[in-house]
Design an enzyme around this catalytic site. Structure first.
Site, PDB file in Angstrom:
ATOM      1  N   THR A  54     -63.367  64.580 125.912  1.00 35.00           N
ATOM      2  CA  THR A  54     -63.647  64.831 127.331  1.00 35.00           C
ATOM      3  C   THR A  54     -62.368  65.130 128.115  1.00 35.00           C
ATOM      4  O   THR A  54     -62.261  66.160 128.791  1.00 35.00           O
ATOM      5  CB  THR A  54     -64.347  63.589 127.933  1.00 35.00           C
ATOM      6  OG1 THR A  54     -65.468  63.295 127.106  1.00 35.00           O
ATOM      7  CG2 THR A  54     -64.813  63.834 129.347  1.00 35.00           C
ATOM      8  N   GLU A  94     -49.931  58.172 134.043  1.00 34.62           N
ATOM      9  CA  GLU A  94     -50.726  58.153 135.282  1.00 34.62           C
ATOM     10  C   GLU A  94     -52.223  58.043 134.992  1.00 34.62           C
ATOM     11  O   GLU A  94     -52.966  57.365 135.712  1.00 34.62           O
ATOM     12  CB  GLU A  94     -50.444  59.433 136.083  1.00 34.62           C
ATOM     13  CG  GLU A  94     -51.108  59.494 137.431  1.00 34.62           C
ATOM     14  CD  GLU A  94     -50.646  58.392 138.365  1.00 34.62           C
ATOM     15  OE1 GLU A  94     -49.521  58.443 138.835  1.00 34.62           O
ATOM     16  OE2 GLU A  94     -51.447  57.466 138.639  1.00 34.62           O
ATOM     17  N   VAL A 115     -54.553  54.480 134.395  1.00 37.29           N
ATOM     18  CA  VAL A 115     -55.117  53.559 135.396  1.00 37.29           C
ATOM     19  C   VAL A 115     -55.847  54.348 136.473  1.00 37.29           C
ATOM     20  O   VAL A 115     -55.261  55.205 137.131  1.00 37.29           O
ATOM     21  CB  VAL A 115     -54.005  52.692 136.044  1.00 37.29           C
ATOM     22  CG1 VAL A 115     -54.610  51.726 137.051  1.00 37.29           C
ATOM     23  CG2 VAL A 115     -53.207  51.936 134.996  1.00 37.29           C
ATOM     24  N   ILE A 150     -56.822  58.934 140.363  1.00 40.73           N
ATOM     25  CA  ILE A 150     -56.104  58.367 141.521  1.00 40.73           C
ATOM     26  C   ILE A 150     -54.623  58.206 141.147  1.00 40.73           C
ATOM     27  O   ILE A 150     -54.323  57.567 140.137  1.00 40.73           O
ATOM     28  CB  ILE A 150     -56.670  56.977 141.914  1.00 40.73           C
ATOM     29  CG1 ILE A 150     -58.173  57.047 142.178  1.00 40.73           C
ATOM     30  CG2 ILE A 150     -55.927  56.416 143.109  1.00 40.73           C
ATOM     31  CD1 ILE A 150     -58.819  55.677 142.434  1.00 40.73           C
ATOM     32  N   LYS A 191     -55.945  47.782 132.666  1.00 37.66           N
ATOM     33  CA  LYS A 191     -55.385  48.517 133.817  1.00 37.66           C
ATOM     34  C   LYS A 191     -54.652  47.575 134.768  1.00 37.66           C
ATOM     35  O   LYS A 191     -53.584  47.908 135.296  1.00 37.66           O
ATOM     36  CB  LYS A 191     -56.518  49.263 134.538  1.00 37.66           C
ATOM     37  CG  LYS A 191     -57.153  50.346 133.672  1.00 37.66           C
ATOM     38  CD  LYS A 191     -58.485  50.825 134.235  1.00 37.66           C
ATOM     39  CE  LYS A 191     -59.139  51.869 133.346  1.00 37.66           C
ATOM     40  NZ  LYS A 191     -60.539  52.138 133.699  1.00 37.66           N
TER      41      LYS A 191
HETATM   42  N1  HSE Z   1     -64.653  53.404 130.912  1.00 31.70           N
HETATM   43  C1  HSE Z   1     -63.826  53.498 132.082  1.00 31.70           C
HETATM   44  C2  HSE Z   1     -64.658  53.240 133.319  1.00 31.70           C
HETATM   45  C3  HSE Z   1     -63.189  54.841 132.271  1.00 31.70           C
HETATM   46  O1  HSE Z   1     -65.871  53.014 133.239  1.00 31.70           O
HETATM   47  O2  HSE Z   1     -64.080  53.248 134.393  1.00 31.70           O
HETATM   48  C4  HSE Z   1     -61.944  55.033 131.496  1.00 31.70           C
HETATM   49  O3  HSE Z   1     -60.989  54.083 131.805  1.00 31.70           O
END
Ligand code: HSE
Length: 435
Positions: free
Chosen positions: A13, A129, A132, A136, A205
């Site tokens: 993706t 970048e 996280v 953004i 994160k």
């Molecule tokens: N699986 C994560 C989410 C996205 O649902 O935000 C990738 O970090």
């Protein structure tokens, strides 16, 4: 001008999005970077998919190690994920003197200290970048935009899957399991959604943000992690009646004795802007001593939003490619010899407020018994909600919101409340932040 050559590992993706956006915006990106950024090699196990996405005008291979060893490649973009082969590839790329751009939060949260040390030694950049909050630019903000500040705390909705689930549970009054199925059908949650719903992805994160905010090493193993799988829709309703929303927050807070690093469902006042971040969106609230509160909002996942962050890193690396490593922005915002071993506090030492729900006998003196225990523990009550017992029922729910105390103190008081003969079952405890 001579293009900078990129080797892309993984064309799923985000890899596909990166390819598409780089191509679509090539002219503007080149004007910004100062030279073209060209994906010259793509490695993926699925060569057919790679051919379809790239149109075949790029060198394709199923051997990612050949790409990180290729002398023509200047930057390796790692979009494989996980800490298995991705770790080997990133370390090999660094060893071969290549800069790395990665979206791999799990890898950095768990092995970041080793990876950044290797990159420092070799004089290469590792940019992250996209690791996280997807699109953004929160790493840029924390590492550069807010560099004047002593960062006091960060609180973020940094997992879109769980935020979608919580939004749907509140909107439609549906139970967790049902909404999870909907999230999976919509493609938000992974087939195995454990990392999302159990808070692990958010903790990765939060760990990365805590390191660059406070100048500490990555300490994922010390983070407190609690997901939303045990959250009862009833508590979302009660919280709402008290003026709160429940969000899965990643929290990093500086305290005198150490740092709080925790992920858990959290009540936040419904009137806060961040409480109104709905669906799969992400938001991060940062409190700095000079700037005050700043809020960053956007898409935390998806092909092009995440590609936006990957390409921002590619442009940064391209601009700084020929610069003296000493004069680059440090990987973790603080100069490497200034990273301090500040401990992450155990959850028992965390100071916060609480939402307590208990199922009690509906008779005189019950409330007095409970409030006496809280008073004896120096826990002050902020609000209280008692539901009328249903027709023919001898028990009812009492919900209390407390002022701040340590988790240790709250747990001891809860144990005493649970020992009262008039209290049935366990007390439900959720943490609460006023932000
Ligand atoms: N699986 C994560 C989410 C996205 O649902 O935000 C990738 O970090």
């Amino acid at each position: 001008m001579k293009p900078i050559n990129v080797g892309l590992l993984g064309i799923g993706t985000v890899g596909g999005g990166t390819f598409t956006v780089l191509k679509r915006n090539a002219e503007e990106i080149t004007r910004r970077a100062g030279r073209p950024i060209r994906i010259t090699a793509v490695a993926d196990k699925n060569l057919e998919l790679a051919r379809k996405v790239t149109g075949g005008d790029v060198r394709l291979t199923d051997d990612a190690f050949a790409v990180v060893a290729d002398p023509e490649i200047d930057i390796v973009v790692e979009l494989i994920g996980g800490y298995g082969v991705a770790k080997e590839l990133v370390l090999k790329a660094i060893e071969n003197g290549k800069h790395v751009v990665t979206a791999n939060k799990a890898l950095l949260a768990v092995h970041g200290n080793e990876i950044f040390a290797a990159a420092q030694k070799k004089g290469v950049m590792v940019a992250f970048e996209a690791a996280v909050a997807g699109g953004i630019p929160i790493i840029k903000a924390l590492r550069e935009g807010l560099t004047a500040n002593r960062i006091e705390w960060i609180a973020g909705i940094i997992n879109g899957t769980t935020n979608f689930i919580l939004s749907e549970m509140r909107d439609k009054g549906l139970p967790f399991a049902e909404v999870l199925k909907e999230a999976q059908a919509l493609g938000y949650a992974e087939a195995d959604p454990t990392f999302d719903i159990e808070g692990v992805d958010a903790a990765h994160k939060a760990t990365i943000m805590s390191a660059i905010a406070f100048g500490i090493p990555m300490q994922f193993d010390k983070a407190y992690v609690e997901g939303i799988s045990k959250l009862d829709a009833m508590d979302i309703t009660y919280a709402e009646q008290l003026g709160y929303r429940i969000k899965l927050l990643g929290i990093a807070r500086r305290r005198e004795q150490g740092v709080e690093l925790r992920v858990h469902p959290t009540l936040i006042p419904a009137k806060r802007l961040i409480a109104n971040v709905e669906g799969a969106m992400n938001a991060v609230l940062v409190q700095g001593d000079a700037v005050g509160a700043t809020l960053y909002y956007g898409k935390g996942a998806g092909a092009e939003p995440t590609a936006s962050a990957v390409i921002a890193d590619l442009v940064d690396v391209t601009r700084l490619h020929t610069s003296d490593p000493e004069h680059r922005v440090p990987h973790l915002a603080f100069q490497p010899d200034q990273v301090r071993d500040v401990p992450v506090l155990p959850i028992e030492d965390v100071v916060t407020s609480y939402y307590l729900r208990m199922h009690v006998e509906d008779k005189p003196g019950v409330l007095a018994d409970i409030t006496r225990i809280l008073a004896d523990s120096s826990i002050s009550i902020e609000a209280l909600l008692q539901k009328e017992a249903a027709e023919g029922e001898s028990h009812t729910d009492i919900i209390m919101l407390t002022h701040q105390t340590t988790e240790r103190n709250a747990n001891a008081a809860i144990a005493s409340i649970e020992a009262l003969p008039v209290v049935q079952g366990k007390v439900v405890k959720l943490r609460m932040e006023s932000l």
